[in-house]
Design a protein around this motif. Structure first.
Motif, PDB file in Angstrom:
ATOM      1  N   GLU A 145      -8.277 -19.099 -12.557  1.00  0.00           N
ATOM      2  CA  GLU A 145      -8.100 -17.871 -13.338  1.00  0.00           C
ATOM      3  C   GLU A 145      -7.690 -18.207 -14.773  1.00  0.00           C
ATOM      4  O   GLU A 145      -8.208 -17.612 -15.720  1.00  0.00           O
ATOM      5  CB  GLU A 145      -7.052 -16.975 -12.680  1.00  0.00           C
ATOM      6  CG  GLU A 145      -7.513 -16.421 -11.346  1.00  0.00           C
ATOM      7  CD  GLU A 145      -6.393 -15.819 -10.532  1.00  0.00           C
ATOM      8  OE1 GLU A 145      -6.671 -14.845  -9.807  1.00  0.00           O
ATOM      9  OE2 GLU A 145      -5.241 -16.312 -10.602  1.00  0.00           O
TER      10      GLU A 145
ATOM     11  N   ALA B 245     -12.212 -12.988  -9.967  1.00  0.00           N
ATOM     12  CA  ALA B 245     -13.170 -13.665  -9.085  1.00  0.00           C
ATOM     13  C   ALA B 245     -13.257 -15.165  -9.334  1.00  0.00           C
ATOM     14  O   ALA B 245     -13.953 -15.879  -8.604  1.00  0.00           O
ATOM     15  CB  ALA B 245     -14.562 -13.054  -9.253  1.00  0.00           C
TER      16      ALA B 245
ATOM     17  N   ASP C  26     -11.381 -17.561  -8.672  1.00  0.00           N
ATOM     18  CA  ASP C  26     -11.004 -18.369  -7.505  1.00  0.00           C
ATOM     19  C   ASP C  26     -11.812 -17.982  -6.272  1.00  0.00           C
ATOM     20  O   ASP C  26     -11.440 -18.284  -5.157  1.00  0.00           O
ATOM     21  CB  ASP C  26      -9.507 -18.254  -7.231  1.00  0.00           C
ATOM     22  CG  ASP C  26      -9.068 -16.828  -6.933  1.00  0.00           C
ATOM     23  OD1 ASP C  26      -9.903 -15.900  -6.994  1.00  0.00           O
ATOM     24  OD2 ASP C  26      -7.871 -16.631  -6.650  1.00  0.00           O
ATOM     25  N   ASP C  27     -12.933 -17.304  -6.496  1.00  0.00           N
ATOM     26  CA  ASP C  27     -13.882 -16.911  -5.461  1.00  0.00           C
ATOM     27  C   ASP C  27     -13.360 -15.800  -4.549  1.00  0.00           C
ATOM     28  O   ASP C  27     -13.868 -15.606  -3.458  1.00  0.00           O
ATOM     29  CB  ASP C  27     -14.320 -18.120  -4.625  1.00  0.00           C
ATOM     30  CG  ASP C  27     -15.662 -17.888  -3.955  1.00  0.00           C
ATOM     31  OD1 ASP C  27     -16.529 -17.230  -4.565  1.00  0.00           O
ATOM     32  OD2 ASP C  27     -15.840 -18.330  -2.799  1.00  0.00           O
ATOM     33  N   ALA C  28     -12.332 -15.069  -4.997  1.00  0.00           N
ATOM     34  CA  ALA C  28     -11.789 -13.999  -4.168  1.00  0.00           C
ATOM     35  C   ALA C  28     -11.112 -12.943  -5.039  1.00  0.00           C
ATOM     36  O   ALA C  28     -10.168 -13.253  -5.756  1.00  0.00           O
ATOM     37  CB  ALA C  28     -10.778 -14.554  -3.176  1.00  0.00           C
ATOM     38  N   ILE C  29     -11.605 -11.727  -4.976  1.00  0.00           N
ATOM     39  CA  ILE C  29     -10.945 -10.604  -5.627  1.00  0.00           C
ATOM     40  C   ILE C  29     -10.100  -9.929  -4.554  1.00  0.00           C
ATOM     41  O   ILE C  29     -10.622  -9.323  -3.622  1.00  0.00           O
ATOM     42  CB  ILE C  29     -11.960  -9.609  -6.226  1.00  0.00           C
ATOM     43  CG1 ILE C  29     -12.810 -10.296  -7.289  1.00  0.00           C
ATOM     44  CG2 ILE C  29     -11.230  -8.388  -6.802  1.00  0.00           C
ATOM     45  CD1 ILE C  29     -13.940  -9.439  -7.837  1.00  0.00           C
TER      46      ILE C  29
ATOM     47  N   TRP D 179     -19.549  -7.225  -8.390  1.00  0.00           N
ATOM     48  CA  TRP D 179     -18.623  -8.241  -7.913  1.00  0.00           C
ATOM     49  C   TRP D 179     -18.316  -8.106  -6.419  1.00  0.00           C
ATOM     50  O   TRP D 179     -17.392  -8.760  -5.918  1.00  0.00           O
ATOM     51  CB  TRP D 179     -17.323  -8.167  -8.720  1.00  0.00           C
ATOM     52  CG  TRP D 179     -17.548  -8.437 -10.167  1.00  0.00           C
ATOM     53  CD1 TRP D 179     -17.739  -7.521 -11.159  1.00  0.00           C
ATOM     54  CD2 TRP D 179     -17.639  -9.708 -10.792  1.00  0.00           C
ATOM     55  NE1 TRP D 179     -17.932  -8.157 -12.361  1.00  0.00           N
ATOM     56  CE2 TRP D 179     -17.871  -9.496 -12.162  1.00  0.00           C
ATOM     57  CE3 TRP D 179     -17.539 -11.027 -10.325  1.00  0.00           C
ATOM     58  CZ2 TRP D 179     -18.008 -10.544 -13.068  1.00  0.00           C
ATOM     59  CZ3 TRP D 179     -17.668 -12.062 -11.230  1.00  0.00           C
ATOM     60  CH2 TRP D 179     -17.913 -11.823 -12.583  1.00  0.00           C
TER      61      TRP D 179
ATOM     62  N   GLU E 158     -19.470  -9.226  -3.603  1.00  0.00           N
ATOM     63  CA  GLU E 158     -19.428 -10.397  -2.723  1.00  0.00           C
ATOM     64  C   GLU E 158     -18.137 -11.197  -2.863  1.00  0.00           C
ATOM     65  O   GLU E 158     -17.800 -11.996  -1.987  1.00  0.00           O
ATOM     66  CB  GLU E 158     -20.640 -11.310  -2.957  1.00  0.00           C
ATOM     67  CG  GLU E 158     -20.597 -12.123  -4.238  1.00  0.00           C
ATOM     68  CD  GLU E 158     -20.982 -11.363  -5.515  1.00  0.00           C
ATOM     69  OE1 GLU E 158     -20.874 -11.978  -6.600  1.00  0.00           O
ATOM     70  OE2 GLU E 158     -21.378 -10.190  -5.429  1.00  0.00           O
ATOM     71  N   LYS E 159     -17.391 -10.967  -3.933  1.00  0.00           N
ATOM     72  CA  LYS E 159     -16.121 -11.667  -4.149  1.00  0.00           C
ATOM     73  C   LYS E 159     -14.923 -10.886  -3.622  1.00  0.00           C
ATOM     74  O   LYS E 159     -13.832 -11.430  -3.528  1.00  0.00           O
ATOM     75  CB  LYS E 159     -15.905 -11.943  -5.640  1.00  0.00           C
ATOM     76  CG  LYS E 159     -16.994 -12.751  -6.297  1.00  0.00           C
ATOM     77  CD  LYS E 159     -16.984 -14.174  -5.840  1.00  0.00           C
ATOM     78  CE  LYS E 159     -18.036 -14.961  -6.607  1.00  0.00           C
ATOM     79  NZ  LYS E 159     -18.085 -16.329  -6.194  1.00  0.00           N
ATOM     80  N   ARG E 160     -15.111  -9.627  -3.287  1.00  0.00           N
ATOM     81  CA  ARG E 160     -13.995  -8.785  -2.842  1.00  0.00           C
ATOM     82  C   ARG E 160     -13.608  -9.135  -1.409  1.00  0.00           C
ATOM     83  O   ARG E 160     -14.403  -9.005  -0.487  1.00  0.00           O
ATOM     84  CB  ARG E 160     -14.359  -7.308  -2.962  1.00  0.00           C
ATOM     85  CG  ARG E 160     -14.540  -6.898  -4.421  1.00  0.00           C
ATOM     86  CD  ARG E 160     -14.907  -5.455  -4.598  1.00  0.00           C
ATOM     87  NE  ARG E 160     -13.888  -4.589  -4.031  1.00  0.00           N
ATOM     88  CZ  ARG E 160     -14.186  -3.463  -3.397  1.00  0.00           C
ATOM     89  NH1 ARG E 160     -15.433  -3.066  -3.254  1.00  0.00           N
ATOM     90  NH2 ARG E 160     -13.200  -2.726  -2.911  1.00  0.00           N
ATOM     91  N   THR E 161     -12.377  -9.553  -1.231  1.00  0.00           N
ATOM     92  CA  THR E 161     -11.919 -10.006   0.088  1.00  0.00           C
ATOM     93  C   THR E 161     -11.924  -8.877   1.105  1.00  0.00           C
ATOM     94  O   THR E 161     -12.136  -9.124   2.293  1.00  0.00           O
ATOM     95  CB  THR E 161     -10.509 -10.616   0.013  1.00  0.00           C
ATOM     96  OG1 THR E 161      -9.608  -9.664  -0.539  1.00  0.00           O
ATOM     97  CG2 THR E 161     -10.512 -11.881  -0.832  1.00  0.00           C
TER      98      THR E 161
ATOM     99  N   ARG F  14     -15.227  -8.828   2.995  1.00  0.00           N
ATOM    100  CA  ARG F  14     -15.666 -10.019   3.736  1.00  0.00           C
ATOM    101  C   ARG F  14     -15.442  -9.839   5.210  1.00  0.00           C
ATOM    102  O   ARG F  14     -14.462  -9.243   5.650  1.00  0.00           O
ATOM    103  CB  ARG F  14     -14.931 -11.257   3.241  1.00  0.00           C
ATOM    104  CG  ARG F  14     -15.325 -11.629   1.841  1.00  0.00           C
ATOM    105  CD  ARG F  14     -14.668 -12.899   1.419  1.00  0.00           C
ATOM    106  NE  ARG F  14     -15.095 -13.251   0.062  1.00  0.00           N
ATOM    107  CZ  ARG F  14     -14.512 -14.154  -0.665  1.00  0.00           C
ATOM    108  NH1 ARG F  14     -13.475 -14.828  -0.191  1.00  0.00           N
ATOM    109  NH2 ARG F  14     -14.935 -14.414  -1.874  1.00  0.00           N
TER     110      ARG F  14
END
Length: 173
Positions: free
Chosen positions: A62, A128, A130-133, A162, A164-167, A170
């Motif tokens: 970040e 995003a 860190d690959d996770a929102i 965005w 696909e990055k939202r936890t 998943r």
């Protein structure tokens, strides 16, 4: 203000056009720039730090993304962009609960509609990195969008980019 005063958190008298102590401190590090441009970058960096710290930690990814965006915004050397980002993060840690709304309100006043919408995309990019929102970051972005006066339907449209990055979206199994 000296670096020692800044570290101690010594306040200076309020002046200028309603800018906050946080924006003035960061802008002081950008004294080679036009004062209005420095205020813009200071507020931008601080707002980016709101999202980066929403989950109570500032990840290296970040921070790197924030530095990249600040450099892109004004072509600052990496060292100066890193300094601006680090000051913004520290100001957020120290004064976030009282400065968040004030700095965002100032950005709303000094930024164009296009710049406010670009900021929202950058907020998603930082969260995003860190690959996770996280849900906390997503909520912070919605809060900032509200403070900036960006309609919720526009925020939702941008957030779709965005997804696909939202936890929260998943699969957990």
């Amino acid at each position: 203000m000296s670096l020692l005063d800044w570290i101690k958190g010594t306040a200076t008298s309020r002046g200028g056009q309603g800018d906050t102590e946080t924006v003035r401190r960061i802008a002081g590090e950008l004294d080679r720039l036009d004062p209005e441009r420095a205020r813009h970058l200071a507020a931008l960096a601080y707002i980016l730090s709101r999202v980066a710290g929403a989950d109570h930690r500032f990840g290296a990814e970040e921070t790197d993304k924030m530095v990249e965006l600040i450099r892109r915004e004004d072509g600052l050397p990496e060292e100066q962009a890193l300094l601006v980002v680090e000051i913004a993060k520290n100001q957020n840690r120290l004064f976030g609960s009282t400065e968040n709304y004030l700095v965002t309100r100032e950005f709303r006043q000094i930024a164009s509609d296009t710049e406010r919408r670009q900021l929202l995309d950058w907020l998603f990019a930082v969260s995003a990195a860190d690959d996770a929102i996280t849900s906390e970051e997503d909520a912070q972005i919605r809060q900032i969008a509200s403070e900036l006066g960006v309609p919720l339907d526009e925020v939702i449209g941008l957030r779709m980019k965005w997804s696909e990055k939202r936890t929260v979206l998943r699969k957990t199994f």
